[in-house]
Design a protein around this motif. Structure first.
Motif, PDB file in Angstrom:
ATOM      1  N   ALA A   1      -4.192 -10.049  -4.355  1.00  0.00           N
ATOM      2  CA  ALA A   1      -2.815 -10.569  -4.285  1.00  0.00           C
ATOM      3  C   ALA A   1      -2.275 -10.692  -2.868  1.00  0.00           C
ATOM      4  CB  ALA A   1      -1.888  -9.683  -5.125  1.00  0.00           C
ATOM      5  N   GLY A   2      -3.069 -10.389  -1.874  1.00  0.00           N
ATOM      6  CA  GLY A   2      -2.617 -10.567  -0.501  1.00  0.00           C
ATOM      7  C   GLY A   2      -1.713  -9.448  -0.013  1.00  0.00           C
ATOM      8  N   LYS A   3      -0.950  -9.774   1.023  1.00  0.00           N
ATOM      9  CA  LYS A   3      -0.146  -8.766   1.697  1.00  0.00           C
ATOM     10  C   LYS A   3       0.895  -8.139   0.786  1.00  0.00           C
ATOM     11  CE  LYS A   3       2.988 -10.189   4.564  1.00  0.00           C
ATOM     12  NZ  LYS A   3       3.632 -10.770   5.768  1.00  0.00           N
ATOM     13  N   TRP A   4       1.600  -8.954   0.018  1.00  0.00           N
ATOM     14  CA  TRP A   4       2.671  -8.413  -0.820  1.00  0.00           C
ATOM     15  C   TRP A   4       2.115  -7.553  -1.942  1.00  0.00           C
ATOM     16  CZ3 TRP A   4       7.068  -8.301   1.380  1.00  0.00           C
ATOM     17  CH2 TRP A   4       7.466  -9.312   2.247  1.00  0.00           C
ATOM     18  N   GLY A   5       0.975  -7.943  -2.495  1.00  0.00           N
ATOM     19  CA  GLY A   5       0.338  -7.111  -3.508  1.00  0.00           C
ATOM     20  C   GLY A   5      -0.111  -5.783  -2.938  1.00  0.00           C
ATOM     21  N   TYR A   6      -0.607  -5.825  -1.697  1.00  0.00           N
ATOM     22  CA  TYR A   6      -1.038  -4.597  -1.033  1.00  0.00           C
ATOM     23  C   TYR A   6       0.131  -3.638  -0.854  1.00  0.00           C
ATOM     24  CZ  TYR A   6      -2.278  -1.498   2.823  1.00  0.00           C
ATOM     25  OH  TYR A   6      -2.470  -0.406   3.612  1.00  0.00           O
ATOM     26  N   TYR A   7       1.236  -4.128  -0.291  1.00  0.00           N
ATOM     27  CA  TYR A   7       2.366  -3.249  -0.014  1.00  0.00           C
ATOM     28  C   TYR A   7       3.024  -2.738  -1.292  1.00  0.00           C
ATOM     29  CZ  TYR A   7       2.219  -4.204   4.985  1.00  0.00           C
ATOM     30  OH  TYR A   7       1.832  -4.266   6.296  1.00  0.00           O
ATOM     31  N   ALA A   8       3.087  -3.580  -2.315  1.00  0.00           N
ATOM     32  CA  ALA A   8       3.701  -3.151  -3.579  1.00  0.00           C
ATOM     33  C   ALA A   8       2.883  -2.039  -4.227  1.00  0.00           C
ATOM     34  CB  ALA A   8       3.839  -4.348  -4.525  1.00  0.00           C
ATOM     35  N   LEU A   9       1.571  -2.241  -4.295  1.00  0.00           N
ATOM     36  CA  LEU A   9       0.729  -1.228  -4.925  1.00  0.00           C
ATOM     37  C   LEU A   9       0.588   0.005  -4.050  1.00  0.00           C
ATOM     38  CD1 LEU A   9      -2.032  -3.461  -6.547  1.00  0.00           C
ATOM     39  CD2 LEU A   9      -0.192  -2.228  -7.680  1.00  0.00           C
ATOM     40  N   TRP A  10       0.636  -0.171  -2.733  1.00  0.00           N
ATOM     41  CA  TRP A  10       0.604   0.991  -1.850  1.00  0.00           C
ATOM     42  C   TRP A  10       1.833   1.872  -2.075  1.00  0.00           C
ATOM     43  CZ3 TRP A  10       4.275   1.404   2.304  1.00  0.00           C
ATOM     44  CH2 TRP A  10       4.160   2.593   3.030  1.00  0.00           C
ATOM     45  N   ALA A  11       3.013   1.250  -2.146  1.00  0.00           N
ATOM     46  CA  ALA A  11       4.238   2.020  -2.355  1.00  0.00           C
ATOM     47  C   ALA A  11       4.217   2.724  -3.707  1.00  0.00           C
ATOM     48  CB  ALA A  11       5.456   1.102  -2.248  1.00  0.00           C
ATOM     49  N   TYR A  12       3.810   1.995  -4.755  1.00  0.00           N
ATOM     50  CA  TYR A  12       3.798   2.595  -6.092  1.00  0.00           C
ATOM     51  C   TYR A  12       2.729   3.681  -6.185  1.00  0.00           C
ATOM     52  CZ  TYR A  12       3.376   3.130 -11.126  1.00  0.00           C
ATOM     53  OH  TYR A  12       3.313   3.662 -12.388  1.00  0.00           O
ATOM     54  N   GLY A  13       1.525   3.390  -5.705  1.00  0.00           N
ATOM     55  CA  GLY A  13       0.443   4.367  -5.783  1.00  0.00           C
ATOM     56  C   GLY A  13       0.737   5.617  -4.980  1.00  0.00           C
ATOM     57  N   SER A  14       1.318   5.451  -3.784  1.00  0.00           N
ATOM     58  CA  SER A  14       1.649   6.607  -2.951  1.00  0.00           C
ATOM     59  C   SER A  14       2.728   7.458  -3.604  1.00  0.00           C
ATOM     60  CB  SER A  14       2.121   6.142  -1.569  1.00  0.00           C
ATOM     61  OG  SER A  14       1.105   5.415  -0.903  1.00  0.00           O
ATOM     62  N   LEU A  15       3.709   6.801  -4.215  1.00  0.00           N
ATOM     63  CA  LEU A  15       4.772   7.538  -4.911  1.00  0.00           C
ATOM     64  C   LEU A  15       4.203   8.324  -6.091  1.00  0.00           C
ATOM     65  CD1 LEU A  15       7.807   8.135  -5.162  1.00  0.00           C
ATOM     66  CD2 LEU A  15       8.008   6.087  -6.596  1.00  0.00           C
ATOM     67  N   CYS A  16       3.295   7.699  -6.838  1.00  0.00           N
ATOM     68  CA  CYS A  16       2.676   8.395  -7.974  1.00  0.00           C
ATOM     69  C   CYS A  16       1.873   9.594  -7.504  1.00  0.00           C
ATOM     70  CB  CYS A  16       1.781   7.436  -8.746  1.00  0.00           C
ATOM     71  SG  CYS A  16       2.663   6.176  -9.705  1.00  0.00           S
ATOM     72  N   MET A  17       1.089   9.414  -6.444  1.00  0.00           N
ATOM     73  CA  MET A  17       0.286  10.528  -5.941  1.00  0.00           C
ATOM     74  C   MET A  17       1.157  11.633  -5.354  1.00  0.00           C
ATOM     75  SD  MET A  17      -2.832  10.077  -6.654  1.00  0.00           S
ATOM     76  CE  MET A  17      -2.300   9.246  -8.162  1.00  0.00           C
ATOM     77  N   ALA A  18       2.276  11.240  -4.726  1.00  0.00           N
ATOM     78  CA  ALA A  18       3.197  12.245  -4.187  1.00  0.00           C
ATOM     79  C   ALA A  18       3.767  13.093  -5.318  1.00  0.00           C
ATOM     80  CB  ALA A  18       4.317  11.561  -3.414  1.00  0.00           C
ATOM     81  N   MET A  19       4.192  12.445  -6.399  1.00  0.00           N
ATOM     82  CA  MET A  19       4.735  13.178  -7.541  1.00  0.00           C
ATOM     83  C   MET A  19       3.667  14.055  -8.177  1.00  0.00           C
ATOM     84  SD  MET A  19       7.134  10.258  -9.352  1.00  0.00           S
ATOM     85  CE  MET A  19       7.602  11.402 -10.647  1.00  0.00           C
ATOM     86  N   PHE A  20       2.469  13.511  -8.344  1.00  0.00           N
ATOM     87  CA  PHE A  20       1.401  14.275  -8.982  1.00  0.00           C
ATOM     88  C   PHE A  20       1.027  15.490  -8.151  1.00  0.00           C
ATOM     89  CE2 PHE A  20      -3.133  15.222  -9.225  1.00  0.00           C
ATOM     90  CZ  PHE A  20      -3.262  15.550 -10.565  1.00  0.00           C
ATOM     91  N   MET A  21       0.852  15.308  -6.840  1.00  0.00           N
ATOM     92  CA  MET A  21       0.443  16.409  -5.977  1.00  0.00           C
ATOM     93  C   MET A  21       1.508  17.501  -5.918  1.00  0.00           C
ATOM     94  SD  MET A  21      -2.623  15.933  -4.972  1.00  0.00           S
ATOM     95  CE  MET A  21      -2.682  17.244  -3.745  1.00  0.00           C
ATOM     96  N   VAL A  22       2.768  17.110  -5.816  1.00  0.00           N
ATOM     97  CA  VAL A  22       3.844  18.100  -5.747  1.00  0.00           C
ATOM     98  C   VAL A  22       3.902  18.921  -7.033  1.00  0.00           C
ATOM     99  CG1 VAL A  22       6.349  18.389  -5.713  1.00  0.00           C
ATOM    100  CG2 VAL A  22       5.243  16.904  -4.036  1.00  0.00           C
ATOM    101  N   LYS A  23       3.865  18.255  -8.181  1.00  0.00           N
ATOM    102  CA  LYS A  23       3.937  18.970  -9.447  1.00  0.00           C
ATOM    103  C   LYS A  23       2.706  19.855  -9.671  1.00  0.00           C
ATOM    104  CE  LYS A  23       6.941  15.694 -11.882  1.00  0.00           C
ATOM    105  NZ  LYS A  23       7.099  14.841 -13.079  1.00  0.00           N
ATOM    106  N   THR A  24       1.545  19.358  -9.260  1.00  0.00           N
ATOM    107  CA  THR A  24       0.322  20.127  -9.457  1.00  0.00           C
ATOM    108  C   THR A  24       0.266  21.346  -8.549  1.00  0.00           C
ATOM    109  OG1 THR A  24      -0.887  18.139 -10.133  1.00  0.00           O
ATOM    110  CG2 THR A  24      -2.187  20.021  -9.380  1.00  0.00           C
ATOM    111  N   ILE A  25       0.520  21.156  -7.259  1.00  0.00           N
ATOM    112  CA  ILE A  25       0.450  22.280  -6.317  1.00  0.00           C
ATOM    113  C   ILE A  25       1.578  23.275  -6.592  1.00  0.00           C
ATOM    114  CG2 ILE A  25       0.486  22.923  -3.889  1.00  0.00           C
ATOM    115  CD1 ILE A  25      -2.025  21.450  -4.869  1.00  0.00           C
ATOM    116  N   LYS A  26       2.710  22.797  -7.045  1.00  0.00           N
ATOM    117  CA  LYS A  26       3.799  23.703  -7.411  1.00  0.00           C
ATOM    118  C   LYS A  26       3.378  24.579  -8.581  1.00  0.00           C
ATOM    119  CE  LYS A  26       8.762  23.747  -8.383  1.00  0.00           C
ATOM    120  NZ  LYS A  26       9.982  22.903  -8.591  1.00  0.00           N
ATOM    121  N   ARG A  27       2.661  23.995  -9.538  1.00  0.00           N
ATOM    122  CA  ARG A  27       2.151  24.789 -10.658  1.00  0.00           C
ATOM    123  C   ARG A  27       1.136  25.820 -10.176  1.00  0.00           C
ATOM    124  NH1 ARG A  27      -2.038  21.701 -13.634  1.00  0.00           N
ATOM    125  NH2 ARG A  27      -3.294  22.737 -12.047  1.00  0.00           N
ATOM    126  N   VAL A  28       0.274  25.406  -9.258  1.00  0.00           N
ATOM    127  CA  VAL A  28      -0.715  26.345  -8.713  1.00  0.00           C
ATOM    128  C   VAL A  28      -0.016  27.513  -8.037  1.00  0.00           C
ATOM    129  CG1 VAL A  28      -2.534  26.620  -6.992  1.00  0.00           C
ATOM    130  CG2 VAL A  28      -2.509  24.592  -8.452  1.00  0.00           C
TER     131      VAL A  28
END
Length: 248
Positions: A183-210
């Motif tokens: 999808a080019g540049k816009w697809g890259y930035y959109a999925l980067w923002a969404y994927g990074s946000l998902c990983m941030a939420m997952f990592m915080v919740k997981t490490i907090k549980r640990v």
């Protein structure tokens, strides 16, 4: 001609990946999306690799939609002789596994080579260089989380579990790399923002549980722990950006 060859390569790689992921036909016939209990009786691998088709699908859904209320991030126990133990990832979506991180690493290397081939910059050494840099980035992420746990005086966490947790962002990296390629540049930035946000939420919740459930580290300075978790969340954005941008 080059585009047709690249498309053929993509289709072949996708077929191999899908075949490996869904080799257990009997399990896939009873496909479900449970949050806590995944019925997979055919897994006889060691615990970090004890996964099946449904377990992998549920885990991927969890990684890409960590904000859904169905995920509790609380690991399940089972009674054994002499006490209790955590249930394997084949029956508990919250249990860490090494299958998805390793598949994510190899998928990222494959996608990177496909991107380079489409730009006519691929060389035989590209695969090994990509794997080396990605593995180094994985180790940096592992060290960051390990250091975070040490700072808040959390007792030792199994290296395999910590390796699994810090390898899950490769799912977002693959998604971002594929989005940029298709999808080019816009697809890259959109999925980067969404994927990074998902990983941030997952990592915080997981490490907090640990921190507060698995290790019972209730003496930890909550204010310090929250700041460190915020730093870990912010770290996901440049981490995923660098890996996904590198093949360009």
């Amino acid at each position: 001609m080059g585009t047709a060859h690249c498309t053929t390569t993509c289709n072949a790689a996708l077929h191999v990946y899908t075949s490996a992921l869904c080799s257990d036909v009997a399990v896939c016939q009873h496909w479900k999306w449970p949050a806590q209990n995944i019925q997979c009786s055919s897994c006889r691998a060691p615990p970090p690799f004890a996964v099946c088709c449904c377990a992998v699908a549920s885990k991927l859904l969890m990684l890409l939609t960590p904000f859904l209320g169905k995920w509790t991030y609380t690991r399940m126990h089972e009674q054994i002789a002499g006490g209790q133990r955590y249930r394997p990832p084949s029956v508990d979506v919250n249990a860490p596994d090494l299958f998805i991180p390793l598949m994510g690493l190899w998928s990222y290397a494959l996608l990177s080579c496909i991107v380079l081939a489409s730009k006519h910059t691929f060389t035989p050494e590209s695969m090994s260089k990509t794997l080396w840099s990605a593995s180094s980035a994985w180790f940096v992420h592992w060290f960051v989380v390990w250091l975070l746990l040490k700072v808040v005086n959390v007792p030792g966490v199994a290296w395999s579990e910590l390796t699994a947790y810090t390898g899950y962002p490769f799912v977002a990296v693959c998604l971002t790399t594929l989005g940029g390629f298709l999808a080019g540049k816009w697809g890259y930035y959109a999925l980067w923002a969404y994927g990074s946000l998902c990983m941030a939420m997952f990592m915080v919740k997981t490490i907090k549980r640990v921190m507060f459930q698995e290790t019972r580290a209730y003496g930890t300075d909550l204010r310090l722990a929250n700041y460190l978790l915020l730093g870990l969340a912010l770290f996901q954005f440049p981490f995923i950006f660098w890996l996904a941008y590198r093949p360009k």
